[in-house]
Design a protein around this motif. Sequence first.
Motif, PDB file in Angstrom:
ATOM      1  N   ILE A 201      43.894  48.034  21.117  1.00 61.07           N
ATOM      2  CA  ILE A 201      43.580  48.413  22.500  1.00 61.07           C
ATOM      3  C   ILE A 201      42.233  47.841  22.895  1.00 61.07           C
ATOM      4  O   ILE A 201      41.356  47.632  22.049  1.00 61.07           O
ATOM      5  CB  ILE A 201      43.608  49.953  22.650  1.00 61.07           C
ATOM      6  N   LEU A 202      42.068  47.570  24.186  1.00 62.52           N
ATOM      7  CA  LEU A 202      40.780  47.137  24.708  1.00 62.52           C
ATOM      8  C   LEU A 202      40.678  47.555  26.168  1.00 62.52           C
ATOM      9  O   LEU A 202      41.698  47.738  26.843  1.00 62.52           O
ATOM     10  CB  LEU A 202      40.587  45.629  24.569  1.00 62.52           C
ATOM     11  N   PRO A 203      39.458  47.732  26.671  1.00 60.83           N
ATOM     12  CA  PRO A 203      39.294  48.121  28.076  1.00 60.83           C
ATOM     13  C   PRO A 203      39.539  46.947  28.998  1.00 60.83           C
ATOM     14  O   PRO A 203      39.587  45.790  28.570  1.00 60.83           O
ATOM     15  CB  PRO A 203      37.826  48.584  28.141  1.00 60.83           C
ATOM     16  N   THR A 204      39.686  47.251  30.282  1.00 58.71           N
ATOM     17  CA  THR A 204      39.837  46.201  31.280  1.00 58.71           C
ATOM     18  C   THR A 204      38.764  46.384  32.344  1.00 58.71           C
ATOM     19  O   THR A 204      38.630  47.461  32.933  1.00 58.71           O
ATOM     20  CB  THR A 204      41.250  46.180  31.881  1.00 58.71           C
ATOM     21  N   THR A 205      37.976  45.323  32.558  1.00 61.80           N
ATOM     22  CA  THR A 205      36.811  45.382  33.440  1.00 61.80           C
ATOM     23  C   THR A 205      36.978  44.453  34.633  1.00 61.80           C
ATOM     24  O   THR A 205      36.003  43.940  35.172  1.00 61.80           O
ATOM     25  CB  THR A 205      35.540  44.992  32.657  1.00 61.80           C
ATOM     26  N   THR A 206      38.216  44.268  35.057  1.00 59.29           N
ATOM     27  CA  THR A 206      38.506  43.272  36.093  1.00 59.29           C
ATOM     28  C   THR A 206      37.869  43.643  37.426  1.00 59.29           C
ATOM     29  O   THR A 206      37.585  44.818  37.685  1.00 59.29           O
ATOM     30  CB  THR A 206      40.020  43.113  36.262  1.00 59.29           C
ATOM     31  N   PRO A 207      37.676  42.636  38.286  1.00 57.71           N
ATOM     32  CA  PRO A 207      36.994  42.836  39.567  1.00 57.71           C
ATOM     33  C   PRO A 207      37.711  43.894  40.396  1.00 57.71           C
ATOM     34  O   PRO A 207      38.924  44.062  40.288  1.00 57.71           O
ATOM     35  CB  PRO A 207      37.098  41.465  40.244  1.00 57.71           C
ATOM     36  N   VAL A 208      36.932  44.575  41.242  1.00 56.25           N
ATOM     37  CA  VAL A 208      35.506  44.379  41.501  1.00 56.25           C
ATOM     38  C   VAL A 208      34.739  45.693  41.338  1.00 56.25           C
ATOM     39  O   VAL A 208      33.587  45.774  41.740  1.00 56.25           O
ATOM     40  CB  VAL A 208      35.277  43.841  42.945  1.00 56.25           C
ATOM     41  N   HIS A 209      35.350  46.683  40.736  1.00 55.55           N
ATOM     42  CA  HIS A 209      34.773  48.022  40.718  1.00 55.55           C
ATOM     43  C   HIS A 209      34.356  48.508  39.340  1.00 55.55           C
ATOM     44  O   HIS A 209      34.127  49.705  39.166  1.00 55.55           O
ATOM     45  CB  HIS A 209      35.777  49.036  41.297  1.00 55.55           C
ATOM     46  N   MET A 302      44.249  35.695  29.719  1.00 52.85           N
ATOM     47  CA  MET A 302      44.214  35.957  31.150  1.00 52.85           C
ATOM     48  C   MET A 302      43.425  37.227  31.448  1.00 52.85           C
ATOM     49  O   MET A 302      42.622  37.268  32.394  1.00 52.85           O
ATOM     50  CB  MET A 302      45.634  36.086  31.704  1.00 52.85           C
ATOM     51  N   ASP A 303      43.620  38.262  30.633  1.00 55.10           N
ATOM     52  CA  ASP A 303      42.866  39.499  30.821  1.00 55.10           C
ATOM     53  C   ASP A 303      41.377  39.254  30.654  1.00 55.10           C
ATOM     54  O   ASP A 303      40.562  39.753  31.444  1.00 55.10           O
ATOM     55  CB  ASP A 303      43.323  40.548  29.804  1.00 55.10           C
ATOM     56  N   LEU A 304      41.003  38.514  29.620  1.00 54.00           N
ATOM     57  CA  LEU A 304      39.588  38.323  29.327  1.00 54.00           C
ATOM     58  C   LEU A 304      38.910  37.457  30.383  1.00 54.00           C
ATOM     59  O   LEU A 304      37.728  37.643  30.675  1.00 54.00           O
ATOM     60  CB  LEU A 304      39.423  37.729  27.929  1.00 54.00           C
ATOM     61  N   LYS A 305      39.644  36.522  30.969  1.00 48.15           N
ATOM     62  CA  LYS A 305      39.081  35.742  32.086  1.00 48.15           C
ATOM     63  C   LYS A 305      38.741  36.664  33.245  1.00 48.15           C
ATOM     64  O   LYS A 305      37.651  36.591  33.828  1.00 48.15           O
ATOM     65  CB  LYS A 305      40.067  34.665  32.529  1.00 48.15           C
ATOM     66  N   LEU A 306      39.676  37.564  33.590  1.00 54.79           N
ATOM     67  CA  LEU A 306      39.425  38.512  34.666  1.00 54.79           C
ATOM     68  C   LEU A 306      38.330  39.506  34.288  1.00 54.79           C
ATOM     69  O   LEU A 306      37.513  39.903  35.130  1.00 54.79           O
ATOM     70  CB  LEU A 306      40.715  39.249  35.024  1.00 54.79           C
ATOM     71  N   ASP A 307      38.304  39.916  33.017  1.00 51.44           N
ATOM     72  CA  ASP A 307      37.248  40.814  32.559  1.00 51.44           C
ATOM     73  C   ASP A 307      35.877  40.171  32.732  1.00 51.44           C
ATOM     74  O   ASP A 307      34.914  40.834  33.153  1.00 51.44           O
ATOM     75  CB  ASP A 307      37.463  41.176  31.084  1.00 51.44           C
ATOM     76  N   ALA A 308      35.782  38.890  32.396  1.00 51.68           N
ATOM     77  CA  ALA A 308      34.508  38.182  32.556  1.00 51.68           C
ATOM     78  C   ALA A 308      34.086  38.150  34.021  1.00 51.68           C
ATOM     79  O   ALA A 308      32.908  38.344  34.352  1.00 51.68           O
ATOM     80  CB  ALA A 308      34.624  36.770  31.996  1.00 51.68           C
ATOM     81  N   GLN A 309      35.036  37.934  34.911  1.00 52.19           N
ATOM     82  CA  GLN A 309      34.717  37.928  36.340  1.00 52.19           C
ATOM     83  C   GLN A 309      34.250  39.312  36.793  1.00 52.19           C
ATOM     84  O   GLN A 309      33.307  39.437  37.582  1.00 52.19           O
ATOM     85  CB  GLN A 309      35.944  37.488  37.139  1.00 52.19           C
ATOM     86  N   GLY A 310      34.914  40.353  36.284  1.00 45.98           N
ATOM     87  CA  GLY A 310      34.497  41.705  36.631  1.00 45.98           C
ATOM     88  C   GLY A 310      33.111  42.035  36.121  1.00 45.98           C
ATOM     89  O   GLY A 310      32.311  42.691  36.808  1.00 45.98           O
ATOM     90  N   LEU A 311      32.799  41.603  34.916  1.00 42.21           N
ATOM     91  CA  LEU A 311      31.465  41.831  34.370  1.00 42.21           C
ATOM     92  C   LEU A 311      30.409  41.066  35.168  1.00 42.21           C
ATOM     93  O   LEU A 311      29.285  41.561  35.364  1.00 42.21           O
ATOM     94  CB  LEU A 311      31.431  41.418  32.895  1.00 42.21           C
TER      95      LEU A 311
END
Length: 324
Positions: A201-209, A302-311
């Motif tokens: 399991i891992l968290p999801t930090t996707t944009p924008v909140h 794909m998740d980690l790309k979005l996570d990076a954008q959210g961070l």
Amino acid sequence: MSVTATRPRLTRFPHGITAIDTDYHRPRFDASHLIVDQGRAAYVDTGTSHSVPSLLAALDEFRLDREAVDYVLLTHVHLDHAGGAGELMRHLPNAVCVVHPRGARHMVDPGKLIAGTKAVYGEAMFNQLYGEIPPIPAERVRESQDGMTLTLGERHLTLLHTPGHAKHHYCIFDDRPHAVFTGDTFGVSYRELDTDQGEFILPTTTPVHFDPEAMHASIDRIMGLEPNACFLTHYSRVTDLDRHAETLHAEIDAFVAIAREHQQSDNRVDEIEAALIDHQAERLARHGISEPEQKAGDILGMDLKLDAQGLDVWLTQQEKAASR
């Protein structure tokens, strides 16, 4: 949009719960959950408009009329969770769509959601991923209240506002299985990564909140219910929740640390993404996954790309707050 008959990919669980594969991106990536009790039904999350034939076909599998669906419950309005709600509601004459107050207006008038997503993906890719997103009549939309309880057959579904991933997010506590439908609040866990050590399991930090403090608090709130299982949109049931909660807390802190490490970089989104992939590859290796670097890219990329954008968005917000 016409609905073509299809045979849905279903995973059936006890207590009248079924995961429906929404066919978003790849198999076992995105689930809608169908809850059935005493001949009444509810969907939790919908996938996209392209998912609707599978969702309706699931009713046929259980010999349920479309009039038997009372609720379409949207944990939040990101399009992999709610993009199909408008199309689905067209086929469910008795259903009410229940959505967080911050997201309700986007279901009644999805224009801003559509425009924002097209700006990211382009019109052709948007149509391929999401299709038409019709509005839902305002009278068929009900705003959630924190702690409100809905009755479905003989079970009770309690909605809990759980920010951290998105400000417009709620989770659903189902008293029959004593389980929580968590949307993205309790992270993501893909069945391809299950090993004899259990689920990954891992968290999801996707944009924008993304809000790490709120996410920590929401995970604690879920665990305070002492659930037997969590049903994730990505992908379905996980157990061993004490371990997962501990992991999620640690990973939220790790994601924040990675973001801060690259905060001053001129190319920080790419550097954060690369660091997240390396971090998850190390975790996958410890979890007993073969070719962890490849799996980190292929399954989590794909998740980690979005996570990076959210961070990156979160770092920008922190910088603006510090400069005031």
